[in-house]
Design an enzyme around this catalytic site. Sequence first.
Site, PDB file in Angstrom:
ATOM      1  N   ARG A   1      28.067  39.222  53.014  1.00 15.68           N
ATOM      2  CA  ARG A   1      28.528  39.195  51.629  1.00 15.68           C
ATOM      3  C   ARG A   1      30.058  39.309  51.550  1.00 15.68           C
ATOM      4  O   ARG A   1      30.630  40.234  52.131  1.00 15.68           O
ATOM      5  CB  ARG A   1      27.881  40.352  50.880  1.00 15.68           C
ATOM      6  CG  ARG A   1      27.969  40.302  49.384  1.00 15.68           C
ATOM      7  CD  ARG A   1      26.923  41.205  48.775  1.00 15.68           C
ATOM      8  NE  ARG A   1      25.592  40.614  48.925  1.00 15.68           N
ATOM      9  CZ  ARG A   1      25.063  39.732  48.076  1.00 15.68           C
ATOM     10  NH1 ARG A   1      25.704  39.371  47.001  1.00 15.68           N
ATOM     11  NH2 ARG A   1      23.869  39.212  48.297  1.00 15.68           N
TER      12      ARG A   1
ATOM     13  N   GLU B   1      44.857  48.599  54.124  1.00 11.70           N
ATOM     14  CA  GLU B   1      45.645  48.003  53.035  1.00 11.70           C
ATOM     15  C   GLU B   1      46.821  47.218  53.598  1.00 11.70           C
ATOM     16  O   GLU B   1      47.552  47.714  54.448  1.00 11.70           O
ATOM     17  CB  GLU B   1      46.195  49.102  52.127  1.00 11.70           C
ATOM     18  CG  GLU B   1      45.176  49.621  51.137  1.00 11.70           C
ATOM     19  CD  GLU B   1      45.769  50.682  50.217  1.00 11.70           C
ATOM     20  OE1 GLU B   1      46.808  51.262  50.571  1.00 11.70           O
ATOM     21  OE2 GLU B   1      45.185  50.916  49.155  1.00 11.70           O
TER      22      GLU B   1
ATOM     23  N   LYS C   1      26.279  32.519  50.355  1.00 12.62           N
ATOM     24  CA  LYS C   1      25.295  31.619  49.734  1.00 12.62           C
ATOM     25  C   LYS C   1      24.911  30.556  50.766  1.00 12.62           C
ATOM     26  O   LYS C   1      24.347  30.926  51.778  1.00 12.62           O
ATOM     27  CB  LYS C   1      25.848  31.081  48.426  1.00 12.62           C
ATOM     28  CG  LYS C   1      26.026  32.225  47.406  1.00 12.62           C
ATOM     29  CD  LYS C   1      26.534  31.791  46.046  1.00 12.62           C
ATOM     30  CE  LYS C   1      26.720  33.018  45.152  1.00 12.62           C
ATOM     31  NZ  LYS C   1      27.322  32.686  43.854  1.00 12.62           N
TER      32      LYS C   1
ATOM     33  N   ASP D   1      35.978  26.227  42.885  1.00 15.79           N
ATOM     34  CA  ASP D   1      35.135  27.352  43.294  1.00 15.79           C
ATOM     35  C   ASP D   1      33.878  26.785  43.948  1.00 15.79           C
ATOM     36  O   ASP D   1      32.977  26.305  43.269  1.00 15.79           O
ATOM     37  CB  ASP D   1      34.792  28.174  42.042  1.00 15.79           C
ATOM     38  CG  ASP D   1      33.848  29.324  42.342  1.00 15.79           C
ATOM     39  OD1 ASP D   1      33.387  29.453  43.492  1.00 15.79           O
ATOM     40  OD2 ASP D   1      33.571  30.103  41.398  1.00 15.79           O
TER      41      ASP D   1
ATOM     42  N   TYR E   1      41.069  52.357  56.848  1.00 10.96           N
ATOM     43  CA  TYR E   1      41.806  51.813  55.705  1.00 10.96           C
ATOM     44  C   TYR E   1      42.793  50.775  56.209  1.00 10.96           C
ATOM     45  O   TYR E   1      43.594  51.067  57.093  1.00 10.96           O
ATOM     46  CB  TYR E   1      42.548  52.924  54.949  1.00 10.96           C
ATOM     47  CG  TYR E   1      42.058  53.017  53.529  1.00 10.96           C
ATOM     48  CD1 TYR E   1      42.278  51.963  52.650  1.00 10.96           C
ATOM     49  CD2 TYR E   1      41.339  54.113  53.074  1.00 10.96           C
ATOM     50  CE1 TYR E   1      41.796  52.015  51.351  1.00 10.96           C
ATOM     51  CE2 TYR E   1      40.861  54.169  51.775  1.00 10.96           C
ATOM     52  CZ  TYR E   1      41.085  53.113  50.919  1.00 10.96           C
ATOM     53  OH  TYR E   1      40.608  53.160  49.641  1.00 10.96           O
TER      54      TYR E   1
ATOM     55  N   THR F   1      32.276  32.270  47.913  1.00 12.01           N
ATOM     56  CA  THR F   1      31.559  33.397  48.511  1.00 12.01           C
ATOM     57  C   THR F   1      31.259  33.006  49.952  1.00 12.01           C
ATOM     58  O   THR F   1      31.366  31.831  50.324  1.00 12.01           O
ATOM     59  CB  THR F   1      30.213  33.651  47.813  1.00 12.01           C
ATOM     60  OG1 THR F   1      29.409  32.483  47.959  1.00 12.01           O
ATOM     61  CG2 THR F   1      30.378  33.951  46.341  1.00 12.01           C
TER      62      THR F   1
END
Length: 399
Positions: A226, A48, A220, A191, A46, A217
Amino acid sequence: MNLLNTLKFLKIESKKQEKTINLIASENYSSLISILYSSSCLINKYTEGYPNQRYYSGCKFFDIIENKTILEAQNLFNSNYANVQSHSGSQANFSGIQSLINKNEKILSLDLKSGGHLTHGFIKNFSGKYFDVVNYLLDKNYSINKQYLYKIIKKEKPKVLILGYSSYQKYIDWGFFNYLSLKNNFFIISDISHISGLIASGLYPSPLIYSNLVTTTTHKTLRGIRGGLILTQNYKLIKKINLSVFPGQQGGCLANNVLGKFFSFKESNNINFLKYTKQIIINSKIMLKTFLYRGYESIDYNTENHMFIIKIKNINSFFLEKKLEKYGILINKNFIPNDKNKSLNPSGIRIGSSCITTRKIKKLGSELISNYICDLIKFNNNFIKIKIRLLCLVYPIYK
Ligand SMILES: *Cc1c(COP(=O)(O)O)cnc(C)c1O
């Protein structure tokens, strides 16, 4: 379902990918090394927060990894600041929008049918639900209608303009929008989810200096693992963006994917990636040329990136998509600007060249594939199934 059964499906999926010519413009094949490193023991951690400011202890090594990934992203796009934590493009857009404007404030964006994305204001998406959305339009040549845009900005006084699209084959005049934003006092989010690989290589103009922030992203044309990424040149804004990602939008980031992104960014900052992206554009142009030569219409005579739209008349694009899949070719049915048809049978198909170019298919292969599709729109031909199989064998995804 037991484990062995599940693994069986994974094996079938991987064989299917190898046996299929994929022209879906938003997909690509990550390198084995990025895939390998994104599946590490970091899954257990984790993380965070941000380097040296974590909620949980034990993040010493991940701090180093995240800092290096940020540097790698900044190097790749020549940006001053980067946030590498967004799980995906949609999350990057949520965080990006939220860092600039408040609930119910106004977004100006291109609508879904003209090439915009769900996260740019679609009614059923967070963007359409929590923000006030107005759309700008394309003109008859499917270029952005600058006069209309000018009018609507004066009338609606938007807080943020979203640029960058999911199916737009022309150049975007980033500088022009920047000029408008300075005159009329609104923010710009660009974007570049689809075209970020081409921008990283310098083959498509970068919006970075013309935008308040840039989202993308990583999977692509960038061909990485991803994920999502946010870039900005503005120190004050990166603080807001970081807060908007965590705790504003998500808890712990996918630490394993951040390491995957590190390798992806490194791989894209390389002469081989430049060659790859050059070939993407060459293949895309060749394919479009072949379709035009065979009498089909696109929304433009040219494409400046990895994809283009072909108008489909007299047949159902949904059935065409299904038919081509049976022959081992993946395309997607797609709206054309101002489409009168519904989403189940839109009036176009979208063809993208990133995946076949990853297979090292060049001019001849691109022509062949386009001709097969033109044939299959009109007839059935079982030989094409065999030819597609052969092409996939000669140009494997993973050697
Ligand atoms: C693909 C895409 C996204 C969203 O990416 P996801 O990773 O699917 O969330 C956002 N914007 C545009 C323009 C896209 O094409």
